[in-house]
Design an enzyme around this catalytic site. Structure first.
Site, PDB file in Angstrom:
ATOM      1  N   GLY A 130      82.287  -1.755  31.766  1.00  0.00           N
ATOM      2  CA  GLY A 130      83.209  -0.550  31.621  1.00  0.00           C
ATOM      3  C   GLY A 130      83.366   0.254  30.460  1.00  0.00           C
ATOM      4  O   GLY A 130      83.893   1.111  30.497  1.00  0.00           O
ATOM      5  N   GLU A 183      78.954  -7.181  31.437  1.00  0.00           N
ATOM      6  CA  GLU A 183      78.228  -6.522  32.483  1.00  0.00           C
ATOM      7  C   GLU A 183      78.322  -5.034  32.322  1.00  0.00           C
ATOM      8  O   GLU A 183      78.678  -4.327  33.236  1.00  0.00           O
ATOM      9  CB  GLU A 183      78.840  -6.982  33.655  1.00  0.00           C
ATOM     10  N   CYS A 224      76.273  23.200  51.658  1.00  0.00           N
ATOM     11  CA  CYS A 224      77.297  24.074  52.519  1.00  0.00           C
ATOM     12  C   CYS A 224      78.674  23.418  52.421  1.00  0.00           C
ATOM     13  O   CYS A 224      79.310  23.146  53.435  1.00  0.00           O
ATOM     14  CB  CYS A 224      76.965  24.221  53.982  1.00  0.00           C
TER      15      CYS A 224
END
Ligand code: LLP
Length: 421
Positions: free
Chosen positions: A239, A275, A346
């Site tokens: 994180g 991690e 689009c």
């Protein structure tokens, strides 16, 4: 710091001009730098060199086999959240003993795959998962190491869609119930309790939430040990944020993050796992794209690129900012004017930037989206039947296509028309 710099007036990835890659591979294309990936990984190694540790790269951030092999060869472990990611890590040569399996919804099949292939630890997120894992492991005659993911109920102060450590999020077990769940885990066959796991969110730019969460983790570790659980490993999650804007204050460095870990849990004698995903690979990649048209709208101009939201979803999904830079270096003092940078899909949501201050660009010019190495290619889709964006890895003056662009024929060939049509 990364290795995407101007040299001789052209933006390079290490020693390779991006224009050369665009000419040879076509655009849009993701380009990764070996030197940056290596540097970022080693910064985390350094940040934790005061203790036994394993850096488990969060495969979800970038799961190309070449990237995984590069990191695996440097000694990285892997954090995986699906059978597919587990298989990728193994295919990249990472031994099972260096793979941790996270995620709230592991299926029986995924558990079997990892138990069979070898696993360092399962990070378990609920009681039903605990029971199922016990059943699967016991039925295979195996004992698997587990950590329970504990939700510390802290505010990670990040985008709501990527915060995970508040009690209202679906992740982990409330810290208030941790003792109960560990007691259950210790009784179940096929499981060996070895650690505690936490992950509070992604793109954190402040160390304070980590400090709060890890302080709770240290307290819990002591309580669980007193209850008789042999806690030997702490998985601190990932994180740590990256600078998405060149002109902004940079988030804390890995070394400062490592210091917070040391100050909060360093005296417990546990092996430390982290991690990180984004911090290793985010600024190690750019998305290279060519301008199709410059369209003069009413009161605003649109730079229409050949990259679209299907190739890089982050701006549409999280209102994320990616610096967009011209591949040909603007001359000093070149005028800039606001322009909306959009893709060909689009949807109005297919807008990368509104009012970006860019020098005059027109059809055929190349631009690069910085900080696109994490959650870029992995979140790409074929929306609008645009073939999946290819990937290239640079190392010094060499480059290789590490995932080719599928042809339209290959894309169509995957569909099957049933015999009755
Ligand atoms: N560990 C666990 C259990 C995670 O859920 C995550 C990310 C990580 C580690 C790695 O976090 P990192 O170091 O990369 O921040 N698609 C979003 C990000 C989603 C992150 C989900 N979990 C984005 O593009 O911002």
């Amino acid at each position: 710091m990364d290795h995407f710099n101007y040299s001789g007036g052209r933006l390079h990835a290490e020693d390779v001009p991006l224009s050369r890659i665009a000419d040879e591979v076509g655009t849009p294309v993701y380009v990764y730098s070996t030197a940056t990936l290596t540097r970022h990984f080693l910064l985390f190694q350094q940040a934790l060199d005061w203790t036994d540790h394993l850096i488990c790269f969060a495969v979800k951030a970038n799961s190309n086999l070449a990237v995984l092999k590069l990191l695996g060869d440097l000694g990285a472990g892997m954090d995986v959240v699906s059978g597919g990611e587990y298989a990728r890590a193994r295919a990249a040569g990472v031994p099972g003993g260096r793979i941790v399996f996270s995620g709230v919804g592991k299926t029986r099949e995924e558990m079997r795959l990892a138990v069979e292939g070898g696993i360092r630890q399962f990070n378990v997120e609920s009681e039903p998962e605990l029971t199922l894992l016990s059943e699967v492991a016991a039925s295979m005659g195996a004992t698997v190491p587990i950590a329970v993911r504990v939700n510390p109920d802290v505010d990670a102060k990040t985008h709501a869609k990527i915060a995970t450590g508040k009690s209202e999020n679906k992740f982990g077990i409330p810290i208030s119930r941790a003792r109960e769940v560990y007691a259950l885990a210790a009784k179940l066959p096929g499981l060996q309790v070895i650690g505690i796991d936490m992950h509070i969110g992604s793109q954190l730019t402040d160390l304070e939430p980590y400090r709060q969460a890890y302080t709770k983790m240290a307290q819990l570790c002591r309580v669980l040990r007193a209850d008789g659980h042999p806690i030997m490993r702490l998985d601190m999650g990932g994180g740590l944020g990256i600078p998405y804007r060149r002109d902004n204050a940079a988030p804390p460095l890995p070394i400062e993050y490592g210091q917070v870990i040391r100050e909060t849990v360093g005296d417990l004698g546990c092996e430390i796992e982290i991690e990180p995903g984004r911090n290793i690979v985010g600024n190690a990649g750019v998305l290279l794209s060519r301008v199709i048209y410059l369209k003069h709208g009413e009161g605003r101009d649109f730079l229409i690129l050949d990259a679209a939201m299907n190739d890089l979803i982050r701006p549409a999904m999280y209102d994320a900012h990616h610096d967009i830079v011209p591949v040909i270096e603007p001359r000093t003092g070149a005028e800039v004017a606001p322009v909306d940078v959009v893709g060909p899909v689009c949807e109005t949501g297919d807008t990368f930037a509104r009012g970006a201050e860019l020098p005059a660009l027109g059809a055929g010019d190349l631009v690069a989206f910085r900080s696109a190495g994490a959650y870029g290619a992995v979140m790409a889709s074929e929306y609008n039947s645009r073939p999946l964006v290819p990937e290239v890895l640079v190392a010094g003056d060499r480059f290789a296509v590490i995932r080719p662009r599928p042809s339209i024929e290959e894309m169509l060939a995957r569909d099957v028309i049933p015999p009755w049509l």
